[in-house]
Design a protein around this motif. Sequence first.
Motif, PDB file in Angstrom:
ATOM      1  N   SER A  84      -2.768  15.231   1.653  1.00 10.63           N
ATOM      2  CA  SER A  84      -1.979  14.094   1.176  1.00 10.63           C
ATOM      3  C   SER A  84      -1.605  14.305  -0.280  1.00 10.63           C
ATOM      4  O   SER A  84      -2.328  14.974  -1.031  1.00 10.63           O
ATOM      5  CB  SER A  84      -2.833  12.825   1.293  1.00 10.63           C
ATOM      6  N   ARG A 137      -2.046  13.847 -11.020  1.00 14.00           N
ATOM      7  CA  ARG A 137      -3.121  13.147 -11.742  1.00 14.00           C
ATOM      8  C   ARG A 137      -3.158  13.588 -13.208  1.00 14.00           C
ATOM      9  O   ARG A 137      -3.398  12.791 -14.093  1.00 14.00           O
ATOM     10  CB  ARG A 137      -4.489  13.428 -11.108  1.00 14.00           C
ATOM     11  N   HIS A 162       9.319   6.433  -4.269  1.00 13.55           N
ATOM     12  CA  HIS A 162       8.415   7.105  -3.320  1.00 13.55           C
ATOM     13  C   HIS A 162       7.951   6.100  -2.262  1.00 13.55           C
ATOM     14  O   HIS A 162       8.014   6.380  -1.060  1.00 13.55           O
ATOM     15  CB  HIS A 162       7.238   7.706  -4.093  1.00 13.55           C
ATOM     16  N   GLY A 165      -4.061  10.582   3.587  1.00 10.17           N
ATOM     17  CA  GLY A 165      -5.163  10.647   2.621  1.00 10.17           C
ATOM     18  C   GLY A 165      -6.172   9.528   2.813  1.00 10.17           C
ATOM     19  O   GLY A 165      -7.124   9.417   2.047  1.00 10.17           O
ATOM     20  N   SER A 189      -5.613   6.166   2.639  1.00  9.17           N
ATOM     21  CA  SER A 189      -5.349   4.871   1.995  1.00  9.17           C
ATOM     22  C   SER A 189      -4.605   3.975   2.976  1.00  9.17           C
ATOM     23  O   SER A 189      -4.216   4.414   4.063  1.00  9.17           O
ATOM     24  CB  SER A 189      -4.492   5.060   0.741  1.00  9.17           C
ATOM     25  N   TYR A 195      -1.125   0.363  -0.447  1.00 12.42           N
ATOM     26  CA  TYR A 195      -1.788   1.024  -1.580  1.00 12.42           C
ATOM     27  C   TYR A 195      -0.741   1.457  -2.611  1.00 12.42           C
ATOM     28  O   TYR A 195      -0.882   1.210  -3.814  1.00 12.42           O
ATOM     29  CB  TYR A 195      -2.608   2.244  -1.121  1.00 12.42           C
TER      30      TYR A 195
HETATM   31  C1  HEM Z   1       7.966  11.629   4.054  1.00 16.29           C
HETATM   32  C2  HEM Z   1       7.502  11.857   2.862  1.00 16.29           C
HETATM   33  C3  HEM Z   1       6.233  11.278   2.295  1.00 16.29           C
HETATM   34  C4  HEM Z   1       5.339  10.434   2.867  1.00 16.29           C
HETATM   35  C5  HEM Z   1       5.377   9.804   4.255  1.00 16.29           C
HETATM   36  C6  HEM Z   1       4.313  10.191   1.883  1.00 16.29           C
HETATM   37  C7  HEM Z   1       3.241   9.359   2.084  1.00 16.29           C
HETATM   38  C8  HEM Z   1       2.276   9.068   1.134  1.00 16.29           C
HETATM   39  C9  HEM Z   1       1.199   8.141   1.332  1.00 16.29           C
HETATM   40  C10 HEM Z   1       0.973   7.303   2.564  1.00 16.29           C
HETATM   41  C11 HEM Z   1       0.452   8.158   0.197  1.00 16.29           C
HETATM   42  C12 HEM Z   1      -0.810   7.338  -0.085  1.00 16.29           C
HETATM   43  C13 HEM Z   1      -2.041   8.195  -0.046  1.00 16.29           C
HETATM   44  C14 HEM Z   1      -2.482   8.520   1.365  1.00 16.29           C
HETATM   45  O1  HEM Z   1      -3.223   7.730   1.952  1.00 16.29           O
HETATM   46  O2  HEM Z   1      -2.085   9.582   1.880  1.00 16.29           O
HETATM   47  C15 HEM Z   1       1.070   9.075  -0.715  1.00 16.29           C
HETATM   48  C16 HEM Z   1       0.619   9.362  -1.978  1.00 16.29           C
HETATM   49  C17 HEM Z   1       1.222  10.251  -2.818  1.00 16.29           C
HETATM   50  N1  HEM Z   1       2.327  11.026  -2.569  1.00 16.29           N
HETATM   51 FE1  HEM Z   1       3.484  10.928  -0.947  1.00 16.29          FE
HETATM   52  N2  HEM Z   1       4.613  10.891   0.745  1.00 16.29           N
HETATM   53  C18 HEM Z   1       5.778  11.577   0.951  1.00 16.29           C
HETATM   54  C19 HEM Z   1       6.404  12.413   0.065  1.00 16.29           C
HETATM   55  C20 HEM Z   1       5.908  12.774  -1.161  1.00 16.29           C
HETATM   56  C21 HEM Z   1       6.514  13.725  -2.053  1.00 16.29           C
HETATM   57  C22 HEM Z   1       7.810  14.497  -1.824  1.00 16.29           C
HETATM   58  C23 HEM Z   1       5.697  13.819  -3.125  1.00 16.29           C
HETATM   59  C24 HEM Z   1       5.975  14.718  -4.274  1.00 16.29           C
HETATM   60  C25 HEM Z   1       5.038  15.255  -5.006  1.00 16.29           C
HETATM   61  C26 HEM Z   1       4.592  12.918  -2.939  1.00 16.29           C
HETATM   62  C27 HEM Z   1       3.552  12.731  -3.804  1.00 16.29           C
HETATM   63  C28 HEM Z   1       2.554  11.799  -3.655  1.00 16.29           C
HETATM   64  C29 HEM Z   1       1.568  11.502  -4.681  1.00 16.29           C
HETATM   65  C30 HEM Z   1       1.481  12.138  -6.053  1.00 16.29           C
HETATM   66  C31 HEM Z   1       0.738  10.521  -4.167  1.00 16.29           C
HETATM   67  C32 HEM Z   1      -0.418   9.836  -4.888  1.00 16.29           C
HETATM   68  C33 HEM Z   1       0.120   8.558  -5.511  1.00 16.29           C
HETATM   69  C34 HEM Z   1      -0.951   7.718  -6.197  1.00 16.29           C
HETATM   70  O3  HEM Z   1      -2.117   7.751  -5.801  1.00 16.29           O
HETATM   71  O4  HEM Z   1      -0.591   7.001  -7.142  1.00 16.29           O
HETATM   72  N3  HEM Z   1       4.758  12.296  -1.738  1.00 16.29           N
HETATM   73  N4  HEM Z   1       2.188   9.626  -0.118  1.00 16.29           N
END
Ligand code: HEM
Length: 282
Positions: A118, A126, A228, A244, A246, A251
């Motif tokens: 995730s 971070r 995002h 991940g 959450s 979240y």
């Molecule tokens: C279809 C595309 C995406 C989906 C469905 C998605 C989904 C998620 C979800 C659900 C989370 C919450 C943590 C968890 O439980 O997994 C998350 C966190 C995060 N994602 Fe994505 N994401 C996508 C694309 C991206 C992209 C392109 C990036 C680029 C780096 C990214 C970076 C992050 C980061 C840095 C977090 C942590 C945010 C925080 O804790 O403040 N994500 N994502």
Amino acid sequence: MRMPYEGPKVYRRDELTYNRYLKVEELLKLQQLQSDPPHHDELLFIIIHQAYELWFKQIIHEMESCIRAMLAHKVLPAYRRLTRINKILQLLVNQIHILETMAPIDFLQFREKLNPASGFQSIQFREVEFLAGLGNEKLMGIFQNWPEYREALQKRLDGPTLRSAYYEVMRAYKYRIPEDVEGEASREQILDALRELYQHPNHKLPIYFLSEALIEFDEYLVLWRQHHVLVVERVIGGHRKGTGGSAGVKYLESTTSKRAFPLLWEARSYLTKEPQWEGEDL
Ligand code: HEM
């Protein structure tokens, strides 16, 4: 007369070339799909994340330099670093939307193959947060089995940040910023200093421009979070848990209120309309 293009220059194999300098061959081997048979959209999913990570690397490089400049009271280089960071962030806010060309049912075809990976685990994201001043020990917990990541984040947590270095510049420019910036009394003092700065931008213009670049940085980070979360909701919906672990969209929505420079935002509420920009009535 020379023609604009006289045909290709022939390079020797031992000369430095574009491909060798940039390690293009190696770079193009780094997109390894989990889906088998390969799903068409997984390549996009990998490339977009890798592109973000490359830009995060550049942002961290610029942030470190910006902090050093501020600690040395060099406002112009700090400002120039920030303008570059902000341009990159502007790009990153928009880049996330490319993923909307992926239909929700397409992502579902390979999403479970990525589990439990995730974006939550992006060490560089971070680091950007911690370097900005948004350090939080709790966020280090998921790296329990990666002491090298914990060490990297601890270094950011203990070291100077954009916020602490900004206060240092403010002090150098004779604003009354207390040494200990925590607590209610300090908050009031900092707000007074910021009010003074924003009420009279012309008095210390370099600091004013620096402050505006910092609030812009904060704004882009929030915009990235907002974009995002919208893309996430559009692709996986508002009720699905993240890979991940959450709550997913709920979240992510809770993170959109994070501010690295909360007092820069707050000070604006206390400005009065008098006096205005001096020297603007030409
Ligand atoms: C279809 C595309 C995406 C989906 C469905 C998605 C989904 C998620 C979800 C659900 C989370 C919450 C943590 C968890 O439980 O997994 C998350 C966190 C995060 N994602 Fe994505 N994401 C996508 C694309 C991206 C992209 C392109 C990036 C680029 C780096 C990214 C970076 C992050 C980061 C840095 C977090 C942590 C945010 C925080 O804790 O403040 N994500 N994502």
